[in-house]
Design a protein around this motif. Structure first.
Motif, PDB file in Angstrom:
ATOM      1  N   SER A 114     -31.446  21.166  -0.158  1.00 18.25           N
ATOM      2  CA  SER A 114     -30.738  22.695  -0.595  1.00 18.25           C
ATOM      3  C   SER A 114     -29.857  22.333  -1.831  1.00 18.25           C
ATOM      4  O   SER A 114     -30.035  23.214  -2.855  1.00 18.25           O
ATOM      5  CB  SER A 114     -29.693  22.813   0.510  1.00 18.25           C
ATOM      6  OG  SER A 114     -30.300  23.549   1.593  1.00 18.25           O
ATOM      7  N   ASP A 115     -29.594  21.087  -2.048  1.00 20.81           N
ATOM      8  CA  ASP A 115     -28.747  20.567  -3.178  1.00 20.81           C
ATOM      9  C   ASP A 115     -29.643  20.818  -4.381  1.00 20.81           C
ATOM     10  O   ASP A 115     -29.157  21.246  -5.653  1.00 20.81           O
ATOM     11  CB  ASP A 115     -28.205  19.185  -3.177  1.00 20.81           C
ATOM     12  CG  ASP A 115     -26.877  19.024  -2.286  1.00 20.81           C
ATOM     13  OD1 ASP A 115     -26.419  19.986  -1.884  1.00 20.81           O
ATOM     14  OD2 ASP A 115     -26.478  18.197  -2.130  1.00 20.81           O
TER      15      ASP A 115
ATOM     16  N   ASN B 215     -18.022  32.757   3.410  1.00 15.76           N
ATOM     17  CA  ASN B 215     -17.521  31.664   2.687  1.00 15.76           C
ATOM     18  C   ASN B 215     -16.761  32.293   1.324  1.00 15.76           C
ATOM     19  O   ASN B 215     -16.743  31.697   0.336  1.00 15.76           O
ATOM     20  CB  ASN B 215     -18.177  30.730   2.472  1.00 15.76           C
ATOM     21  CG  ASN B 215     -18.718  30.052   3.671  1.00 15.76           C
ATOM     22  OD1 ASN B 215     -17.593  29.432   4.584  1.00 15.76           O
ATOM     23  ND2 ASN B 215     -19.827  29.985   3.924  1.00 15.76           N
TER      24      ASN B 215
ATOM     25  N   MET C  96     -18.434  25.363   4.151  1.00 15.99           N
ATOM     26  CA  MET C  96     -20.031  25.421   4.075  1.00 15.99           C
ATOM     27  C   MET C  96     -20.615  24.848   5.536  1.00 15.99           C
ATOM     28  O   MET C  96     -20.051  24.028   6.349  1.00 15.99           O
ATOM     29  CB  MET C  96     -20.397  24.291   3.088  1.00 15.99           C
ATOM     30  CG  MET C  96     -21.807  24.051   3.042  1.00 15.99           C
ATOM     31  SD  MET C  96     -22.888  25.319   2.653  1.00 15.99           S
ATOM     32  CE  MET C  96     -22.282  25.928   1.018  1.00 15.99           C
ATOM     33  N   ASN C  97     -21.427  25.740   5.909  1.00 15.77           N
ATOM     34  CA  ASN C  97     -22.330  25.418   7.150  1.00 15.77           C
ATOM     35  C   ASN C  97     -23.085  24.126   6.804  1.00 15.77           C
ATOM     36  O   ASN C  97     -23.712  24.023   5.994  1.00 15.77           O
ATOM     37  CB  ASN C  97     -23.151  26.595   7.269  1.00 15.77           C
ATOM     38  CG  ASN C  97     -23.996  26.592   8.790  1.00 15.77           C
ATOM     39  OD1 ASN C  97     -24.304  25.505   9.030  1.00 15.77           O
ATOM     40  ND2 ASN C  97     -24.111  27.739   9.361  1.00 15.77           N
ATOM     41  N   LYS C  98     -22.698  23.243   8.015  1.00 18.72           N
ATOM     42  CA  LYS C  98     -23.332  21.952   7.516  1.00 18.72           C
ATOM     43  C   LYS C  98     -24.606  22.194   7.912  1.00 18.72           C
ATOM     44  O   LYS C  98     -25.643  20.966   7.559  1.00 18.72           O
ATOM     45  CB  LYS C  98     -22.745  21.132   8.903  1.00 18.72           C
ATOM     46  CG  LYS C  98     -21.266  20.692   8.631  1.00 18.72           C
ATOM     47  CD  LYS C  98     -20.731  19.856   9.672  1.00 18.72           C
ATOM     48  CE  LYS C  98     -19.213  19.650   9.352  1.00 18.72           C
ATOM     49  NZ  LYS C  98     -18.575  19.400  10.580  1.00 18.72           N
TER      50      LYS C  98
ATOM     51  N   VAL D  37     -26.696  24.283   6.575  1.00 21.27           N
ATOM     52  CA  VAL D  37     -27.386  24.562   5.386  1.00 21.27           C
ATOM     53  C   VAL D  37     -27.175  23.494   4.438  1.00 21.27           C
ATOM     54  O   VAL D  37     -28.105  23.358   3.612  1.00 21.27           O
ATOM     55  CB  VAL D  37     -26.615  25.739   4.990  1.00 21.27           C
ATOM     56  CG1 VAL D  37     -27.024  26.403   3.290  1.00 21.27           C
ATOM     57  CG2 VAL D  37     -26.705  27.063   5.706  1.00 21.27           C
ATOM     58  N   LYS D  38     -26.274  22.795   4.187  1.00 27.16           N
ATOM     59  CA  LYS D  38     -26.043  21.821   3.365  1.00 27.16           C
ATOM     60  C   LYS D  38     -27.118  20.438   3.470  1.00 27.16           C
ATOM     61  O   LYS D  38     -27.066  19.877   4.657  1.00 27.16           O
ATOM     62  CB  LYS D  38     -24.687  21.091   3.184  1.00 27.16           C
ATOM     63  CG  LYS D  38     -24.360  20.264   1.952  1.00 27.16           C
ATOM     64  CD  LYS D  38     -22.838  20.181   1.884  1.00 27.16           C
ATOM     65  CE  LYS D  38     -22.650  19.395   0.617  1.00 27.16           C
ATOM     66  NZ  LYS D  38     -23.385  19.607  -0.656  1.00 27.16           N
ATOM     67  N   SER D  39     -27.720  20.309   2.635  1.00 28.45           N
ATOM     68  CA  SER D  39     -28.868  19.112   2.657  1.00 28.45           C
ATOM     69  C   SER D  39     -29.139  18.663   1.238  1.00 28.45           C
ATOM     70  O   SER D  39     -28.956  19.459   0.255  1.00 28.45           O
ATOM     71  CB  SER D  39     -30.122  19.570   3.463  1.00 28.45           C
ATOM     72  OG  SER D  39     -30.844  20.403   2.767  1.00 28.45           O
ATOM     73  N   GLU D  40     -29.886  17.739   1.260  1.00 29.78           N
ATOM     74  CA  GLU D  40     -30.310  17.015   0.037  1.00 29.78           C
ATOM     75  C   GLU D  40     -31.422  18.195  -0.803  1.00 29.78           C
ATOM     76  O   GLU D  40     -31.241  18.361  -1.940  1.00 29.78           O
ATOM     77  CB  GLU D  40     -31.023  15.850   0.210  1.00 29.78           C
ATOM     78  CG  GLU D  40     -31.286  15.077  -1.183  1.00 29.78           C
ATOM     79  CD  GLU D  40     -31.796  13.590  -0.967  1.00 29.78           C
ATOM     80  OE1 GLU D  40     -32.708  13.268  -1.956  1.00 29.78           O
ATOM     81  OE2 GLU D  40     -31.119  13.009  -0.213  1.00 29.78           O
TER      82      GLU D  40
END
Length: 98
Positions: free
Chosen positions: A10-11, A83, A1-3, A5-8
């Motif tokens: 996005s979650d 991915n 997972m692209n760091k 992209v991942k965020s609160e």
């Protein structure tokens, strides 16, 4: 997972998407969330992915979808080096058809 992209946020968005129960709910949510152009672009990229997987040429894909060769190339790169998100969806869609 692209760091990147991942965020609160996005979650939260993905949790909301996972709550959708049918196509009509998807239409309503995504029409509220996205502009018409954003939704068109995402739909086009998915159509390109399907066609690439089915071995269509770039020219055939561009003619049918209106996608640029840059978009087709980007989707192809994701299919080959991404991915495996597309592959997971293709597998599930095939299983649901059975």
């Amino acid at each position: 997972m692209n760091k990147n992209v991942k965020s609160e946020a996005s979650d939260s968005l993905f949790d909301a998407i996972l709550c959708l129960k049918n196509r009509e709910e998807c239409y309503r949510f995504f029409e509220d969330l996205c502009t018409v152009n954003e939704l068109h672009s995402m739909s086009q990229r998915f159509e390109v992915a399907v066609m690439l997987r089915n071995r269509y040429t770039y020219l055939e894909i561009a003619e049918k979808t209106g996608a640029s060769t840059a978009t087709i190339s980007r989707v192809n790169r994701s299919l080959n080096y991404g991915n495996d998100g597309y592959e997971a969806i293709f597998k599930r869609m095939a299983e649901e058809k059975e």
